[in-house]
Design a protein around this motif. Structure first.
Motif, mmCIF file in Angstrom:
data_model
loop_
_atom_site.group_PDB
_atom_site.id
_atom_site.type_symbol
_atom_site.label_atom_id
_atom_site.label_comp_id
_atom_site.label_asym_id
_atom_site.label_seq_id
_atom_site.Cartn_x
_atom_site.Cartn_y
_atom_site.Cartn_z
ATOM 1 N N PRO A 30 120.201 -16.710 -50.753
ATOM 2 C CA PRO A 30 120.232 -18.172 -50.810
ATOM 3 C C PRO A 30 118.829 -18.761 -50.713
ATOM 4 O O PRO A 30 117.870 -18.077 -50.332
ATOM 5 C CB PRO A 30 121.071 -18.541 -49.590
ATOM 6 N N ASP A 31 118.722 -20.032 -51.020
ATOM 7 C CA ASP A 31 117.459 -20.745 -50.862
ATOM 8 C C ASP A 31 117.235 -21.183 -49.421
ATOM 9 O O ASP A 31 116.109 -21.496 -49.035
ATOM 10 C CB ASP A 31 117.440 -21.968 -51.780
ATOM 11 N N GLY A 32 118.276 -21.187 -48.646
ATOM 12 C CA GLY A 32 118.167 -21.547 -47.239
ATOM 13 C C GLY A 32 119.476 -21.295 -46.534
ATOM 14 O O GLY A 32 120.525 -21.177 -47.175
ATOM 15 N N THR A 33 119.426 -21.182 -45.225
ATOM 16 C CA THR A 33 120.611 -20.962 -44.407
ATOM 17 C C THR A 33 120.525 -21.850 -43.178
ATOM 18 O O THR A 33 119.450 -22.019 -42.595
ATOM 19 C CB THR A 33 120.727 -19.480 -43.976
ATOM 20 N N ALA A 34 121.643 -22.427 -42.792
ATOM 21 C CA ALA A 34 121.702 -23.283 -41.611
ATOM 22 C C ALA A 34 122.849 -22.825 -40.719
ATOM 23 O O ALA A 34 123.832 -22.239 -41.192
ATOM 24 C CB ALA A 34 121.892 -24.736 -42.014
ATOM 25 N N VAL A 35 122.748 -23.113 -39.449
ATOM 26 C CA VAL A 35 123.816 -22.786 -38.504
ATOM 27 C C VAL A 35 124.633 -24.051 -38.231
ATOM 28 O O VAL A 35 124.106 -25.167 -38.282
ATOM 29 C CB VAL A 35 123.260 -22.215 -37.186
ATOM 30 N N TYR A 36 125.915 -23.861 -37.957
ATOM 31 C CA TYR A 36 126.743 -24.988 -37.541
ATOM 32 C C TYR A 36 127.420 -24.712 -36.206
ATOM 33 O O TYR A 36 128.306 -25.450 -35.769
ATOM 34 C CB TYR A 36 127.782 -25.338 -38.613
ATOM 35 N N GLY A 37 126.999 -23.631 -35.527
ATOM 36 C CA GLY A 37 127.536 -23.261 -34.223
ATOM 37 C C GLY A 37 126.725 -22.122 -33.647
ATOM 38 O O GLY A 37 125.715 -21.687 -34.226
ATOM 39 N N ASP A 38 127.169 -21.610 -32.513
ATOM 40 C CA ASP A 38 126.409 -20.594 -31.788
ATOM 41 C C ASP A 38 126.765 -19.169 -32.189
ATOM 42 O O ASP A 38 126.007 -18.240 -31.904
ATOM 43 C CB ASP A 38 126.634 -20.760 -30.274
ATOM 44 N N HIS A 39 127.915 -18.957 -32.807
ATOM 45 C CA HIS A 39 128.332 -17.600 -33.175
ATOM 46 C C HIS A 39 127.564 -17.140 -34.415
ATOM 47 O O HIS A 39 127.264 -17.952 -35.299
ATOM 48 C CB HIS A 39 129.841 -17.578 -33.452
ATOM 49 N N PRO A 40 127.232 -15.849 -34.509
ATOM 50 C CA PRO A 40 126.481 -15.364 -35.682
ATOM 51 C C PRO A 40 127.158 -15.638 -37.013
ATOM 52 O O PRO A 40 126.486 -15.719 -38.047
ATOM 53 C CB PRO A 40 126.365 -13.856 -35.425
ATOM 54 N N ASP A 41 128.478 -15.780 -37.029
ATOM 55 C CA ASP A 41 129.186 -16.055 -38.280
ATOM 56 C C ASP A 41 129.248 -17.541 -38.618
ATOM 57 O O ASP A 41 129.765 -17.904 -39.679
ATOM 58 C CB ASP A 41 130.615 -15.504 -38.219
ATOM 59 N N GLN A 42 128.743 -18.394 -37.761
ATOM 60 C CA GLN A 42 128.809 -19.837 -38.009
ATOM 61 C C GLN A 42 127.541 -20.299 -38.744
ATOM 62 O O GLN A 42 126.674 -20.971 -38.187
ATOM 63 C CB GLN A 42 129.008 -20.584 -36.686
ATOM 64 N N VAL A 43 127.476 -19.895 -40.005
ATOM 65 C CA VAL A 43 126.319 -20.200 -40.839
ATOM 66 C C VAL A 43 126.778 -20.631 -42.232
ATOM 67 O O VAL A 43 127.887 -20.319 -42.660
ATOM 68 C CB VAL A 43 125.357 -18.992 -40.963
#
Length: 327
Positions: A30-43
């Motif tokens: 991807p061109d970028g990645t962001a988190v939406y929570g604390d779990h490693p899968d919440q991206v």
């Protein structure tokens, strides 16, 4: 996994060839990645548009939810070539990861307990296990209740701000949800949060501002999917087991969450043996009974995987269906 010894020319052989093709593509970063929570899968992975801008100028956003029967071995990496394909068609793409079922859990009810995994970065073996694992002893269990639903709701709620930050070329007001297989279920469910039961923690008081949903071979009607044992009993496992299936269906089954008032199209291969055509038809029938028209595009001689395979003609059909809603 598909039977490598299938007789040439049979449906099994065709399905095996389609599966091999979709997993043959290298992952697209991807061109970028962001988190939406604390779990490693919440991206969420973001792909900037690379094709020509459409009629509206700024690119519409396609929110992509991957499939794999909600099981841990199958993560967003396997749909990264599809995300890249859509980006080259002029879409901005947000590919959502979410928590999935446990590895090696031995009972139906373990689906609510298992830890998510990174899913093997889209390898063919990981993908096949994710699609066809039976969830029995030593096998991956489908989904985590309520975590899988928590994550999809949280990702969609966080998305407008994240799009503005990571996809400045995109128009966050023009959003189409799409998803394949189990991801198709999640796309339909996410668009129906305003018609969830009143006590559902994910309920919205108004429809999400979406241009529409394009669900690809979705697990869209749980009663039919369960009767057909789709993906090795994945719907039962997702809801926590047979004893909880009936109680949790009103909170999770898209066929019970109608009408949504949101434009919806299903794209389905007639030759799909993983999520058969009958599942899509059951959802469309339920929509009609609720007074809503749902588009169903049926593709001849197409199985489960070509819908997300950039090398397949079916993938171009999917892009056109998305474009019809997005622009």
């Amino acid at each position: 996994m598909s039977d490598a010894a299938a007789e040439p020319g049979t449906a099994a052989a065709r399905n095996a060839a389609e599966e091999k093709s979709v997993f043959s593509h290298p992952a697209v970063d991807p061109d970028g990645t962001a988190v939406y929570g604390d779990h490693p899968d919440q991206v969420i992975d973001f792909y900037a548009p690379r094709g020509a801008a459409g009629p509206g100028g700024a690119a519409p956003v396609v929110v992509l939810l991957h499939g794999g029967s909600w099981r841990a071995p199958y993560d967003r990496r396997h749909v990264s070539p599809f995300a890249g394909f859509l980006a080259h068609r002029g879409f901005a793409v947000a590919s959502v990861e979410y928590r999935r079922g446990a590895r090696g859990a031995g009972s139906e009810d373990a689906g609510a307990e298992g830890a998510g995994g990174d899913g093997g970065a889209g390898s063919e073996d990981a993908g096949a296990e994710g699609v066809r694992g039976d969830g029995g002893a030593g096998g991956p269990v489908a989904g985590r209740w309520p975590d899988t639903f928590d994550d999809v709701a949280a990702a969609l709620d966080a998305l407008p701000a994240l799009v503005r930050r990571h996809l400045p070329q995109a128009d966050a007001r023009r959003v189409v949800l799409t998803g394949h297989s189990a991801g198709g279920h999640l796309a339909l469910w996410a668009a129906a949060r305003h018609v969830l039961p009143a006590d559902a923690p994910w309920r919205l008081d108004r429809p999400a501002p979406l241009r529409g949903v394009v669900a690809l071979a979705p697990i869209a009607a749980f009663e039919v999917a369960d009767k057909l044992d789709v993906c090795g009993g994945a719907t039962r496992q997702l809801l926590g087991g047979r004893e909880l299936f009936a109680d949790r269906r009103p909170y999770a089954d898209p066929a019970l969450l109608l009408p949504t008032g949101i434009a919806t199209t299903l794209v389905q291969g007639r030759a799909d043996v993983d999520v058969p055509q009958a599942v899509a038809e059951a959802y469309a029938d339920a929509a009609a009974k609720a007074g809503e028209v749902v588009g169903v595009t049926l593709l001849e001689d197409v199985g489960h995987f070509p819908l997300i395979d950039p090398a397949a003609d079916a993938c171009a059909v999917v892009a056109e269906e998305i474009a019809q809603l997005a622009w």
